[in-house]
Design a protein around this motif. Structure first.
Motif, PDB file in Angstrom:
ATOM      1  N   GLU A  74      38.953  37.887  34.570  1.00  0.00           N
ATOM      2  CA  GLU A  74      37.645  37.561  35.354  1.00  0.00           C
ATOM      3  C   GLU A  74      38.186  37.136  36.767  1.00  0.00           C
ATOM      4  O   GLU A  74      37.308  37.593  37.661  1.00  0.00           O
ATOM      5  N   ARG A  75      38.996  36.113  36.995  1.00  0.00           N
ATOM      6  CA  ARG A  75      39.164  35.577  38.378  1.00  0.00           C
ATOM      7  C   ARG A  75      40.448  36.076  38.927  1.00  0.00           C
ATOM      8  O   ARG A  75      40.524  35.579  40.443  1.00  0.00           O
ATOM      9  N   VAL A  76      41.267  36.577  38.487  1.00  0.00           N
ATOM     10  CA  VAL A  76      42.392  37.026  39.041  1.00  0.00           C
ATOM     11  C   VAL A  76      42.627  38.580  39.125  1.00  0.00           C
ATOM     12  O   VAL A  76      42.505  38.958  40.186  1.00  0.00           O
ATOM     13  N   LYS A  77      42.771  39.134  37.994  1.00  0.00           N
ATOM     14  CA  LYS A  77      42.910  40.604  37.753  1.00  0.00           C
ATOM     15  C   LYS A  77      41.898  41.434  38.473  1.00  0.00           C
ATOM     16  O   LYS A  77      42.123  42.504  38.979  1.00  0.00           O
ATOM     17  N   PHE A  78      40.815  41.050  37.926  1.00  0.00           N
ATOM     18  CA  PHE A  78      39.375  41.951  38.196  1.00  0.00           C
ATOM     19  C   PHE A  78      38.841  41.402  39.516  1.00  0.00           C
ATOM     20  O   PHE A  78      37.790  41.982  39.720  1.00  0.00           O
ATOM     21  N   LYS A  79      39.303  40.452  40.147  1.00  0.00           N
ATOM     22  CA  LYS A  79      38.660  39.942  41.310  1.00  0.00           C
ATOM     23  C   LYS A  79      39.800  40.100  42.485  1.00  0.00           C
ATOM     24  O   LYS A  79      39.458  40.922  43.101  1.00  0.00           O
ATOM     25  N   ASP A  80      40.811  39.240  42.512  1.00  0.00           N
ATOM     26  CA  ASP A  80      41.619  39.328  43.643  1.00  0.00           C
ATOM     27  C   ASP A  80      42.594  40.680  43.600  1.00  0.00           C
ATOM     28  O   ASP A  80      42.822  41.280  44.530  1.00  0.00           O
ATOM     29  N   LEU A  81      43.188  40.740  42.475  1.00  0.00           N
ATOM     30  CA  LEU A  81      43.944  42.070  42.355  1.00  0.00           C
ATOM     31  C   LEU A  81      43.133  43.432  42.651  1.00  0.00           C
ATOM     32  O   LEU A  81      43.498  44.276  43.162  1.00  0.00           O
ATOM     33  N   LEU A  82      41.908  43.384  41.982  1.00  0.00           N
ATOM     34  CA  LEU A  82      40.946  44.698  42.317  1.00  0.00           C
ATOM     35  C   LEU A  82      40.583  44.762  43.671  1.00  0.00           C
ATOM     36  O   LEU A  82      40.719  45.878  44.076  1.00  0.00           O
ATOM     37  N   GLN A  83      40.329  43.681  44.481  1.00  0.00           N
ATOM     38  CA  GLN A  83      40.158  43.918  45.874  1.00  0.00           C
ATOM     39  C   GLN A  83      41.462  44.273  46.664  1.00  0.00           C
ATOM     40  O   GLN A  83      41.457  44.836  47.344  1.00  0.00           O
ATOM     41  N   THR A  84      42.548  43.824  46.096  1.00  0.00           N
ATOM     42  CA  THR A  84      43.809  44.307  46.802  1.00  0.00           C
ATOM     43  C   THR A  84      43.983  45.836  46.618  1.00  0.00           C
ATOM     44  O   THR A  84      44.609  46.591  47.363  1.00  0.00           O
ATOM     45  N   ALA A  85      43.441  46.425  45.404  1.00  0.00           N
ATOM     46  CA  ALA A  85      43.557  47.684  44.884  1.00  0.00           C
ATOM     47  C   ALA A  85      42.592  48.556  46.104  1.00  0.00           C
ATOM     48  O   ALA A  85      42.972  49.547  46.768  1.00  0.00           O
ATOM     49  N   ARG A  86      41.477  47.907  46.381  1.00  0.00           N
ATOM     50  CA  ARG A  86      40.734  48.399  47.393  1.00  0.00           C
ATOM     51  C   ARG A  86      41.255  48.561  48.806  1.00  0.00           C
ATOM     52  O   ARG A  86      41.181  49.399  49.476  1.00  0.00           O
TER      53      ARG A  86
END
Length: 380
Positions: free
Chosen positions: A120-132
């Motif tokens: 919730e807070r790392v993979k699908f938040k910060d990492l997902l933003q990095t992917a964008r």
């Protein structure tokens, strides 16, 4: 997006060669197969591995994701399949977003599920933003769950293989995240099918064992990790029967979980006793007969709702729920109290429901996940 091109296998209207996919690579066989499969299909794959906690300590530990050996394995798969791979240092983010809360909630007598918070807070938040930020069209992971296109947008569905289904750990995925995420393994019939694909692609991790532990909890020894994170946390206290009798002493509430029977150190009693409550303030481990563990009413908060209608648009919802990852869904009624809180009534009682665990909502018929929330106090 223009629809003048047929949808590719990821549901995007452009050829794979023009579709950039960031793959979250843990170094295990699942995410490695996802990356290899997409690379073979011609996608513009970028592998990303997160370093989540102390690299030096991690190097000595196998069997947990995101450790030193796993970073090496992920990099090797990227080299084998010919796509770029990056390691991102997320130690501070992981400490703040996952580890600290894990320690604090454990000290408060809860039984946390840090893997959910990490998604919730790392993979699908910060990492997902990095992917964008990397101009990716989507992010793919090796989770066993399915994303299906519904009438109102993408829906979350259980994996085909019920034994591998990870929906319990992904209930907090939001509709916005679901738009961007892809789960290419969710439809596979078994883990054997994943390993067969790994062998087909000639991956070095094809026979790598699955990780069993929480990545920062070696050998499942929660108490040792808590004591290291919060020195002095293991303060001794009394083991107290629910009727008020003092039955013995303990070396710290953190060594106990709701529903525990073994290892209480209070032998010689005629009937088996279970941990029914952890009173952190009094430093009491409260024990009682098994029937005291039985619960039908479960208060839930921080609800993430994935249904088509607003959560609080109805007085109640007929659903199935899981109150622990290892248990099958049970029929229940959810009564919303607000957009993010509810009382869940189980039609048949469950034992050992603990604050800090998740309560995940499912369709009563079908495979769709309707969301879920966090159990926050254990009143029966």
């Amino acid at each position: 997006m223009p629809l003048d091109h047929p949808l590719n296998s990821l549901g995007l209207p452009k050829p794979p060669s023009e579709t950039r996919v960031v793959v979250a690579m843990s170094g295990g066989v699942d995410s490695s197969v996802v990356a290899a499969q997409l690379a073979e299909e011609g996608y513009d794959v970028v592998g990303v591995t997160l370093q989540l906690y102390d690299h030096g300590a991690a190097l000595a530990k196998k069997g947990a994701c995101c450790a030193g050996i796993d970073i090496h394995d992920a990099r090797r798969v990227a080299e084998e399949m010919g796509f770029p791979h990056y390691v991102l240092d997320y130690e501070n983010i992981f400490q703040d977003a996952v580890i600290d809360e894990f320690a604090d909630s454990y000290l408060a007598g809860a039984t946390p599920v840090p893997c959910i918070r990490c998604n919730e807070r790392v993979k699908f938040k910060d990492l997902l933003q990095t992917a964008r930020d990397l101009d990716a069209d989507c992010m793919a992971t090796g989770h066993y769950i399915q994303r299906k296109q519904g009438q109102n947008g993408p829906e979350l569905h259980c994996a085909t293989d019920a034994n591998r289904d990870q929906s319990y750990f992904l209930f907090s995925t939001t509709p916005e995240q679901l738009e961007f995420l892809r789960f290419p393994l969710g439809h596979l019939p078994s883990k054997d099918a994943t390993r067969e694909l790994a062998a087909k692609y000639g991956l070095s991790v094809a026979d790598k064992p699955d990780s069993q532990d929480i990545c920062f909890v070696p050998n499942g020894n929660y108490a040792a990790v808590i004591e290291k994170l919060r020195p002095g946390a293991a303060e001794p206290g009394e083991i107290v029967h629910a009727d008020g009798r003092v039955l013995g002493t303990h070396n710290g509430v953190i060594h106990y979980t709701i529903g525990q029977r073994r290892g209480l150190g209070i032998g010689g009693l005629s009937d088996p006793l279970y941990v029914v409550k952890l009173d952190v303030d009094k430093k009491h481990v409260v024990v009682g007969p098994k029937e005291m563990l039985s619960t039908r009413n479960v208060p839930v908060r921080e609800i993430n709702w994935l249904g088509d209608e607003p959560f609080d648009s109805r007085a109640e919802w007929q659903v199935s729920v899981k109150v622990r990852s290892t248990r099958p869904p049970r029929e229940a009624v959810i009564r919303p109290l607000s957009p993010t809180t509810a009382e869940v009534e189980l039609l048949s009682p469950e034992d050992g429901i603990s604050p800090g665990q998740a309560c995940v909502f499912y369709e009563t018929e079908g495979s769709r996940i309707l969301g879920g929330g966090w159990i926050w106090r254990g009143e029966g």
